[in-house]
Write a protein that holds these residues in place. Structure first.
Motif, PDB file in Angstrom:
ATOM      1  N   PHE A   1       0.678  -1.013  -0.048  1.00  0.00           N
ATOM      2  CA  PHE A   1      -0.094   0.138  -0.177  1.00  0.00           C
ATOM      3  C   PHE A   1       1.231   0.904  -0.065  1.00  0.00           C
ATOM      4  O   PHE A   1       1.835   1.283   1.152  1.00  0.00           O
ATOM      5  CB  PHE A   1      -0.887  -0.276   0.734  1.00  0.00           C
ATOM      6  CG  PHE A   1      -1.874   1.694   1.316  1.00  0.00           C
ATOM      7  CD1 PHE A   1      -3.126   1.334  -0.118  1.00  0.00           C
ATOM      8  CD2 PHE A   1      -1.602   2.089   2.313  1.00  0.00           C
ATOM      9  CE1 PHE A   1      -3.471   2.877   0.443  1.00  0.00           C
ATOM     10  CE2 PHE A   1      -2.181   3.298   2.475  1.00  0.00           C
ATOM     11  CZ  PHE A   1      -3.457   3.521   1.375  1.00  0.00           C
ATOM     12  N   ASP A   2       0.702   1.934  -0.538  1.00  0.00           N
ATOM     13  CA  ASP A   2       1.615   3.558  -1.409  1.00  0.00           C
ATOM     14  C   ASP A   2       0.418   4.898  -0.298  1.00  0.00           C
ATOM     15  O   ASP A   2      -0.387   5.096  -1.009  1.00  0.00           O
ATOM     16  CB  ASP A   2       1.799   3.761  -3.052  1.00  0.00           C
ATOM     17  CG  ASP A   2       2.347   4.702  -2.995  1.00  0.00           C
ATOM     18  OD1 ASP A   2       2.814   5.825  -1.544  1.00  0.00           O
ATOM     19  OD2 ASP A   2       3.257   5.666  -3.954  1.00  0.00           O
ATOM     20  N   CYS A   3       0.986   5.106   0.888  1.00  0.00           N
ATOM     21  CA  CYS A   3       0.020   6.079   1.342  1.00  0.00           C
ATOM     22  C   CYS A   3       0.082   7.114   0.871  1.00  0.00           C
ATOM     23  O   CYS A   3      -1.226   8.001   1.336  1.00  0.00           O
ATOM     24  CB  CYS A   3       0.865   6.034   3.250  1.00  0.00           C
ATOM     25  SG  CYS A   3       1.925   6.405   3.171  1.00  0.00           S
ATOM     26  N   THR A   4       0.658   7.281  -0.382  1.00  0.00           N
ATOM     27  CA  THR A   4       1.378   9.101  -0.253  1.00  0.00           C
ATOM     28  C   THR A   4       0.067   8.956  -1.286  1.00  0.00           C
ATOM     29  O   THR A   4      -0.758  10.055  -2.145  1.00  0.00           O
ATOM     30  CB  THR A   4       2.641   9.033  -1.418  1.00  0.00           C
ATOM     31  OG1 THR A   4       2.981   8.330  -1.896  1.00  0.00           O
ATOM     32  CG2 THR A   4       3.761   8.724   0.442  1.00  0.00           C
ATOM     33  N   ARG A   5      -0.069   7.961  -2.650  1.00  0.00           N
ATOM     34  CA  ARG A   5      -0.705   7.776  -3.748  1.00  0.00           C
ATOM     35  C   ARG A   5      -2.640   7.028  -3.485  1.00  0.00           C
ATOM     36  O   ARG A   5      -3.343   6.732  -4.337  1.00  0.00           O
ATOM     37  CB  ARG A   5       0.198   7.036  -4.888  1.00  0.00           C
ATOM     38  CG  ARG A   5       0.739   8.609  -5.208  1.00  0.00           C
ATOM     39  CD  ARG A   5       1.855   7.868  -6.288  1.00  0.00           C
ATOM     40  NE  ARG A   5       2.493   6.579  -6.534  1.00  0.00           N
ATOM     41  CZ  ARG A   5       2.512   5.848  -7.630  1.00  0.00           C
ATOM     42  NH1 ARG A   5       1.693   5.781  -8.616  1.00  0.00           N
ATOM     43  NH2 ARG A   5       2.998   4.053  -7.058  1.00  0.00           N
ATOM     44  N   SER A   6      -2.382   6.396  -2.392  1.00  0.00           N
ATOM     45  CA  SER A   6      -3.362   5.308  -2.092  1.00  0.00           C
ATOM     46  C   SER A   6      -3.585   4.384  -3.412  1.00  0.00           C
ATOM     47  O   SER A   6      -4.975   4.187  -3.962  1.00  0.00           O
ATOM     48  CB  SER A   6      -4.553   5.665  -1.631  1.00  0.00           C
ATOM     49  OG  SER A   6      -4.983   7.278  -0.968  1.00  0.00           O
ATOM     50  N   VAL A   7      -2.520   4.321  -3.488  1.00  0.00           N
ATOM     51  CA  VAL A   7      -2.433   2.999  -4.790  1.00  0.00           C
ATOM     52  C   VAL A   7      -2.680   1.650  -3.737  1.00  0.00           C
ATOM     53  O   VAL A   7      -1.188   1.576  -2.624  1.00  0.00           O
ATOM     54  CB  VAL A   7      -1.694   3.295  -5.204  1.00  0.00           C
ATOM     55  CG1 VAL A   7      -1.080   1.762  -6.277  1.00  0.00           C
ATOM     56  CG2 VAL A   7      -1.881   4.298  -6.241  1.00  0.00           C
ATOM     57  N   TYR A   8      -3.111   0.509  -4.147  1.00  0.00           N
ATOM     58  CA  TYR A   8      -2.516  -1.135  -3.836  1.00  0.00           C
ATOM     59  C   TYR A   8      -1.537  -1.389  -4.723  1.00  0.00           C
ATOM     60  O   TYR A   8      -2.565  -1.466  -6.034  1.00  0.00           O
ATOM     61  CB  TYR A   8      -3.808  -1.722  -3.655  1.00  0.00           C
ATOM     62  CG  TYR A   8      -4.527  -1.199  -1.594  1.00  0.00           C
ATOM     63  CD1 TYR A   8      -4.398  -1.613  -0.224  1.00  0.00           C
ATOM     64  CD2 TYR A   8      -4.914   0.012  -1.826  1.00  0.00           C
ATOM     65  CE1 TYR A   8      -5.041  -1.366   0.444  1.00  0.00           C
ATOM     66  CE2 TYR A   8      -6.116   0.308  -0.863  1.00  0.00           C
ATOM     67  CZ  TYR A   8      -5.466   0.244   0.266  1.00  0.00           C
ATOM     68  OH  TYR A   8      -6.076   0.567   1.541  1.00  0.00           O
ATOM     69  N   ARG A   9      -0.662  -2.387  -4.688  1.00  0.00           N
ATOM     70  CA  ARG A   9      -0.482  -3.251  -5.695  1.00  0.00           C
ATOM     71  C   ARG A   9       0.029  -4.286  -5.180  1.00  0.00           C
ATOM     72  O   ARG A   9       0.020  -4.932  -3.826  1.00  0.00           O
ATOM     73  CB  ARG A   9       1.245  -2.781  -5.862  1.00  0.00           C
ATOM     74  CG  ARG A   9       0.887  -1.319  -7.182  1.00  0.00           C
ATOM     75  CD  ARG A   9       2.111  -0.856  -7.302  1.00  0.00           C
ATOM     76  NE  ARG A   9       3.177  -0.947  -6.798  1.00  0.00           N
ATOM     77  CZ  ARG A   9       4.612  -1.173  -7.110  1.00  0.00           C
ATOM     78  NH1 ARG A   9       5.464  -0.947  -8.609  1.00  0.00           N
ATOM     79  NH2 ARG A   9       5.251  -0.893  -6.351  1.00  0.00           N
TER      80      ARG A   9
ATOM     81  N   ILE B   1      -3.825  -2.547  -7.894  1.00  0.00           N
ATOM     82  CA  ILE B   1      -4.788  -3.068  -8.231  1.00  0.00           C
ATOM     83  C   ILE B   1      -5.850  -2.142  -8.360  1.00  0.00           C
ATOM     84  O   ILE B   1      -5.588  -0.554  -8.245  1.00  0.00           O
ATOM     85  CB  ILE B   1      -5.390  -3.357  -6.466  1.00  0.00           C
ATOM     86  CG1 ILE B   1      -4.618  -4.804  -6.592  1.00  0.00           C
ATOM     87  CG2 ILE B   1      -6.414  -4.055  -6.411  1.00  0.00           C
ATOM     88  CD1 ILE B   1      -4.432  -5.062  -4.902  1.00  0.00           C
ATOM     89  N   THR B   2      -7.093  -2.513  -9.337  1.00  0.00           N
ATOM     90  CA  THR B   2      -7.789  -0.811  -9.936  1.00  0.00           C
ATOM     91  C   THR B   2      -9.162  -1.965  -9.791  1.00  0.00           C
ATOM     92  O   THR B   2      -9.112  -2.686  -9.268  1.00  0.00           O
ATOM     93  CB  THR B   2      -7.947  -0.971 -11.647  1.00  0.00           C
ATOM     94  OG1 THR B   2      -7.759  -1.677 -11.553  1.00  0.00           O
ATOM     95  CG2 THR B   2      -6.453  -0.135 -11.427  1.00  0.00           C
ATOM     96  N   PRO B   3     -10.597  -0.371  -9.426  1.00  0.00           N
ATOM     97  CA  PRO B   3     -11.555  -1.268  -9.070  1.00  0.00           C
ATOM     98  C   PRO B   3     -12.813  -2.617 -10.006  1.00  0.00           C
ATOM     99  O   PRO B   3     -13.084  -2.915  -9.326  1.00  0.00           O
ATOM    100  CB  PRO B   3     -12.480  -0.498  -8.995  1.00  0.00           C
ATOM    101  CG  PRO B   3     -11.373   1.180  -8.839  1.00  0.00           C
ATOM    102  CD  PRO B   3     -10.204   0.713  -9.536  1.00  0.00           C
TER     103      PRO B   3
ATOM    104  N   ALA C   1      -9.859   0.313  -2.771  1.00  0.00           N
ATOM    105  CA  ALA C   1      -9.122   1.407  -4.144  1.00  0.00           C
ATOM    106  C   ALA C   1     -10.504   1.583  -4.486  1.00  0.00           C
ATOM    107  O   ALA C   1     -10.470   3.472  -5.399  1.00  0.00           O
ATOM    108  CB  ALA C   1      -8.345   0.451  -5.334  1.00  0.00           C
ATOM    109  N   ARG C   2     -11.423   1.773  -4.308  1.00  0.00           N
ATOM    110  CA  ARG C   2     -12.378   1.728  -5.525  1.00  0.00           C
ATOM    111  C   ARG C   2     -13.012   3.485  -4.816  1.00  0.00           C
ATOM    112  O   ARG C   2     -13.561   4.574  -4.954  1.00  0.00           O
ATOM    113  CB  ARG C   2     -13.725   1.020  -5.518  1.00  0.00           C
ATOM    114  CG  ARG C   2     -15.322   1.721  -6.061  1.00  0.00           C
ATOM    115  CD  ARG C   2     -16.468   0.426  -6.019  1.00  0.00           C
ATOM    116  NE  ARG C   2     -16.549   0.266  -4.634  1.00  0.00           N
ATOM    117  CZ  ARG C   2     -17.202   1.249  -4.343  1.00  0.00           C
ATOM    118  NH1 ARG C   2     -18.014   2.364  -4.858  1.00  0.00           N
ATOM    119  NH2 ARG C   2     -17.931   1.252  -2.938  1.00  0.00           N
TER     120      ARG C   2
END
Length: 356
Positions: A38-46, A61-63, A110-111
């Motif tokens: 989890f990238d807290c600066t961009r709110s992105v899950y990978r 991960i995308t919605p 992510a959504r």
């Protein structure tokens, strides 16, 4: 570092054959660690997995993604950005169920993060709606680009996957850690480049809107001056009748509305200036990360050169040791010959003494 692992498991990793789109191709010889980051600066899950120093999974991960269980111990998902389909073979059903549960959880997160980001962008890009002469052009909000999901495939699922129960965390060697750090900096640099491109496009669009707003502001100011003059003329020409008072009231209201519109546009200009300053900050951060990446690569090259030199020295020492061993063997053989000769001489002298 802004990106942190939040869940890890072990599985055999596969990718769909790009030619047939039906058969699975294994990308790891054995079970490897698969982690959610989890990238807290961009709110992105990978989802990231490494096999040695090679990244065999790097999926954001995308919605619109879906994780599908195709058997009791095998699951898959399609990544439109990577233009492939990933498959994971687990050693137990519980591991598959846990991974699928986390996938659904982070997909929903992510959504929600995407919707929240879109709401903020819409609120920041929509100007105040007021009933004034001549509608103002609102700045265009950035289009949301949604990647289309790849066509779901259900290839033959590997049925026999032997996976030993190994610990989920493993200490990486220094070279592996350095390579992972380089990949992370490269990913951060690419993300900053993308953000910088988006901000540049938004700034160009905002600059065009600012020019148009300035023209409209000039027109509104001229209109306000004309109305003020008109009010003065009406007051001079006519008496303080009810009609003149009503017209004056309307004109004053129009002037107030124009002043409010001018104030709103001034605030919008200030916000655009802040966005420009933010973009400059991103540019500086990108240059700093590029310099750090170059420094890391130079340090890696220096370490590799030193390692090569040490290997050459070790090889030379081994050759010298072998030569020394050969010399010792020759000396031992020579010493054995001398001892044999001395033994024969002793026996001869002993015989001479006995005979004398």
């Amino acid at each position: 570092m802004g990106e942190q692992p939040i869940f890890s498991t072990r599985a055999h990793v596969f990718q769909i054959d790009p030619n047939t789109k039906k058969n699975w191709v294994p990308t790891s010889k054995h079970a490897v660690t698969v982690s959610y980051f989890f990238d807290c600066t961009r709110s992105v899950y990978r989802i990231i997995s490494l096999d040695g120093s090679k990244a065999i999974i790097n999926s954001t991960i995308t919605p619109n993604m879906t994780f599908t269980k195709t058997s009791q111990k095998f699951g898959q998902w399609a990544d439109s950005r990577a233009n492939t389909v990933y498959g994971l073979g687990f050693s137990s059903e519980s591991q598959l169920a846990k991974f699928a549960e986390k996938f659904a959880e982070f997909k929903e997160a992510a959504r929600l993060a995407k919707e929240k980001s879109q709401e903020k962008m819409e609120l920041s890009s929509t100007p105040s709606q007021e009933s004034i002469p001549g509608d103002l052009l609102s700045p265009l909000s950035p289009d949301t680009i949604n990647g289309t999901e790849l066509e779901r495939v259900t290839p033959d699922t590997p049925q026999h996957i032997e996976a030993r129960a190994e610990p989920s965390h493993k200490t990486l060697p220094p070279s592996h850690s350095s390579s992972s750090m380089n990949k992370h900096w490269e990913a951060e640099l690419e993300a900053l480049k993308g953000n910088n491109a988006k901000l540049t496009a938004a700034l160009l669009e905002s600059s065009a809107n600012v020019k148009q707003w300035k023209q409209q502001l000039g027109a509104y100011q001229e209109e306000a001056e004309r109305l003020h003059k008109r009010v003065t003329e009406l007051e001079c020409v006519s008496g303080q009748t009810t009609v003149i008072k009503s017209q004056k009231t309307e004109l004053n209201q129009t002037i107030e509305e124009l002043e409010a519109a001018l104030k709103a546009k001034e605030e919008e200009l200030e916000r655009l200036k802040e966005e420009v300053e933010t973009a400059n900050g991103f540019q500086f951060k990108k240059e700093s990360l590029s310099q750090k990446l170059q420094d890391t690569e130079s340090r890696n090259q220096a370490l590799e050169a030193r390692l090569s030199e040490l290997e050459q020295r070790l090889e030379g020492q081994q050759q010298e040791r072998e030569a020394f061993r050969d010399s010792l063997r020759s000396l031992l053989e020579l010493l054995d010959g001398k001892i044999f000769e001395l033994t024969e001489l002793r026996d001869t002298l002993g015989k001479l003494l006995e005979s004398s």
